[in-house]
Design a protein around this motif. Structure first.
Motif, PDB file in Angstrom:
ATOM      1  N   GLN A  94     -13.928   1.645 -14.001  1.00  0.00           N
ATOM      2  CA  GLN A  94     -12.615   0.999 -14.034  1.00  0.00           C
ATOM      3  C   GLN A  94     -12.733  -0.459 -14.463  1.00  0.00           C
ATOM      4  N   SER A  95     -13.862  -1.074 -14.149  1.00  0.00           N
ATOM      5  CA  SER A  95     -14.078  -2.482 -14.483  1.00  0.00           C
ATOM      6  C   SER A  95     -14.582  -2.679 -15.904  1.00  0.00           C
ATOM      7  N   ASN A  96     -15.032  -1.603 -16.543  1.00  0.00           N
ATOM      8  CA  ASN A  96     -15.662  -1.740 -17.856  1.00  0.00           C
ATOM      9  C   ASN A  96     -14.928  -1.045 -18.995  1.00  0.00           C
ATOM     10  N   ILE A  97     -13.936  -0.216 -18.658  1.00  0.00           N
ATOM     11  CA  ILE A  97     -13.148   0.446 -19.701  1.00  0.00           C
ATOM     12  C   ILE A  97     -11.772  -0.211 -19.762  1.00  0.00           C
ATOM     13  N   TRP A 119       0.807  -1.227   0.000  1.00  0.00           N
ATOM     14  CA  TRP A 119       0.000   0.000   0.000  1.00  0.00           C
ATOM     15  C   TRP A 119       0.838   1.275   0.000  1.00  0.00           C
ATOM     16  N   LYS A 120       2.165   1.144  -0.085  1.00  0.00           N
ATOM     17  CA  LYS A 120       3.037   2.315  -0.006  1.00  0.00           C
ATOM     18  C   LYS A 120       2.674   3.362  -1.062  1.00  0.00           C
ATOM     19  N   LEU A 175      -3.438   0.102  -9.490  1.00  0.00           N
ATOM     20  CA  LEU A 175      -4.129  -0.782  -8.547  1.00  0.00           C
ATOM     21  C   LEU A 175      -4.560  -2.100  -9.189  1.00  0.00           C
ATOM     22  N   PRO A 176      -4.363  -3.208  -8.508  1.00  0.00           N
ATOM     23  CA  PRO A 176      -4.954  -4.476  -8.955  1.00  0.00           C
ATOM     24  C   PRO A 176      -6.483  -4.366  -8.895  1.00  0.00           C
ATOM     25  N   ASN A 236      -8.744  -6.275  -7.842  1.00  0.00           N
ATOM     26  CA  ASN A 236      -9.447  -6.788  -6.668  1.00  0.00           C
ATOM     27  C   ASN A 236      -9.450  -5.826  -5.476  1.00  0.00           C
ATOM     28  N   ILE A 237      -8.654  -4.743  -5.530  1.00  0.00           N
ATOM     29  CA  ILE A 237      -8.689  -3.798  -4.406  1.00  0.00           C
ATOM     30  C   ILE A 237      -9.189  -2.406  -4.824  1.00  0.00           C
ATOM     31  N   ARG A 238      -9.575  -2.264  -6.092  1.00  0.00           N
ATOM     32  CA  ARG A 238     -10.001  -0.947  -6.555  1.00  0.00           C
ATOM     33  C   ARG A 238     -11.223  -0.436  -5.800  1.00  0.00           C
ATOM     34  N   HIS A 239     -12.171  -1.340  -5.511  1.00  0.00           N
ATOM     35  CA  HIS A 239     -13.387  -0.897  -4.821  1.00  0.00           C
ATOM     36  C   HIS A 239     -13.069  -0.365  -3.433  1.00  0.00           C
ATOM     37  N   ARG A 240     -12.150  -1.032  -2.738  1.00  0.00           N
ATOM     38  CA  ARG A 240     -11.784  -0.573  -1.403  1.00  0.00           C
ATOM     39  C   ARG A 240     -11.008   0.743  -1.477  1.00  0.00           C
ATOM     40  N   PHE A 241     -10.098   0.835  -2.449  1.00  0.00           N
ATOM     41  CA  PHE A 241      -9.317   2.054  -2.613  1.00  0.00           C
ATOM     42  C   PHE A 241     -10.224   3.244  -2.947  1.00  0.00           C
TER      43      PHE A 241
END
Length: 401
Positions: free
Chosen positions: A330-333, A6-7, A124-125, A127-132
């Motif tokens: 981010q998930s669709n473009i 997360w740095k 960002l990977p 799988n963590i974009r929603h949390r970020f």
């Protein structure tokens, strides 16, 4: 998720948070400076039309640039350019020159936003974009609360010009933080290639082709943007509505704005919990619907209490809808087209925004402010309801298939 470092996201979040605080200082300072120099509310209102105009001008080519070069270096250069441009404002006595500087500052911002969004997506990977995004929403809400507060303190202990000098330092600090980030390039195969008008034309064709293939996504995107554009248009009448319709004092109106900031902050905190269980599309749809409900409550309000309830509801769900929207797109473009698609879509949104603002401005000449705000909020609710029904139908079709 545990192995992810997360740095760099934390550095990015710090840069965004500081930049947002600086954005509030700049916004309030430039508004007051123009009002001080001209004494005209119309001159201040003209500042708000500059941003969509610059987005119309840079939209056709900015995405082609973003997808071909280092987004990190674009962010650094644009922060430095904005710092230099803001530095000239305190030394200018010409209102025309100030408008020219504001124009180029907004133009730099119109390029920076899709570049920053593209960089964040690449960093960002999935799988963590929603949390970020939920954390990012919290950072935005924190700036929403602290930005005007810091600006007010600066205005009290110094002058508007000194506040702008602070803003210069803030942008240079953001540039320094961006330098600490890794060099994140687009996944496009033509990176660092020359940008020609032929390339730009081909990029337009690619975006049109993508939009035709992803019509459900495009429609949902534009419906969401329509709701956000209506919120921006109604915000331009917010002060007039509060003062002339609700008969609120400056202090009471200020407390409403503060309450909106608190609502946004609470919404961001809740989003950080909800995002772990709810899909991005659901957050976007539900959030958008209740944002419009909040505006309807506000537009029909006759007392401070009802208006404050409406303000809190709309700001609370605005945080949720924005987080869902960012994760959804981010998930669709495709990442290699993120800059071009987002820039051209923003250009289209800006064109619609100008029309909406002008339409509501003309409507306010024919009808009362209350009637215009009520009409705009009902239209917003209808668009949000259509967005909800459209999403529900798409979900049903997927189940059938």
């Amino acid at each position: 998720m545990k192995s992810f470092k997360w740095k760099f996201p934390i550095i990015y979040l710090c840069s965004v948070g500081i930049a947002n605080i600086g954005g509030w200082i700049y916004l309030l300072a430039i508004n007051l400076l123009v009002l001080e120099k001209t004494g005209s509310a119309l001159a201040v209102a003209a500042l708000y039309i500059i941003k969509p105009i610059t987005q119309l001008l840079v939209g056709p080519w900015a995405g082609s640039l973003i997808d071909r070069v280092s987004t990190k270096h674009i962010m650094v250069y644009l922060d430095v350019i904005r710092a230099i441009l803001i530095l000239f404002i305190p030394f200018s006595d010409s209102i025309v020159f100030i408008y020219i500087l504001v124009f180029f500052i907004q133009m730099a911002g119109a390029i920076f936003e899709p570049a920053s969004f593209t960089y964040m997506t690449l960093l960002l990977p999935e799988n963590i974009r929603h949390r970020f995004n939920a954390i990012l929403s919290f950072v935005h809400s924190g700036a929403f609360v602290t930005g005007p507060l810091i600006a007010g303190i600066l205005f009290m202990i110094g002058s508007l010009k000194e506040a702008l000098f602070v803003n210069v330092v803030i942008f240079l600090l953001c540039a320094a933080l961006a330098l600490l980030l890794p060099r994140q390039m687009s996944t496009a195969t033509f990176e660092n290639s020359r940008i020609t008008w032929l390339n730009i034309r081909d990029d337009w064709s690619l975006v049109v082709h993508f939009s035709k293939k992803a019509i459900p996504f495009f429609v949902l995107y534009m419906m969401f943007q329509m709701v956000m554009l209506l919120t921006a248009a109604l915000d331009s009448m917010e002060v007039t509505f509060a003062k002339k319709v609700l008969n609120l004092s400056n202090t009471a109106y200020g407390s409403l704005v503060t309450l909106a900031g608190i609502g946004f902050l609470v919404g961001a905190i809740c989003t950080n919990v909800i995002v772990r269980f709810a899909p991005a599309k659901l957050l976007m749809i539900i959030g958008t619907l209740f944002v419009s409900v909040g505006y309807v409550i506000y537009s029909f309000s006759t007392t401070y209490l009802i208006a404050s309830i409406g303000f809190f509801v709309l700001s609370f769900f605005l945080s949720i809808s924005n987080t869902g929207f960012m994760t959804y797109i981010q998930s669709n473009i495709p990442t290699d087209m993120m800059g071009r698609i987002s820039s051209l879509y923003e250009m289209l949104s800006s064109f619609i925004q100008i029309i909406v603002i002008l339409f509501l401005g003309l409507a306010s000449q024919w009808f009362s402010v209350k009637e215009v705000v009520i009409g705009g909020s009902i239209l917003m609710f209808c668009v949000a309801l259509y967005l909800t029904l459209l999403s529900a139908n798409q979900f049903k079709r997927k189940l059938v298939q």
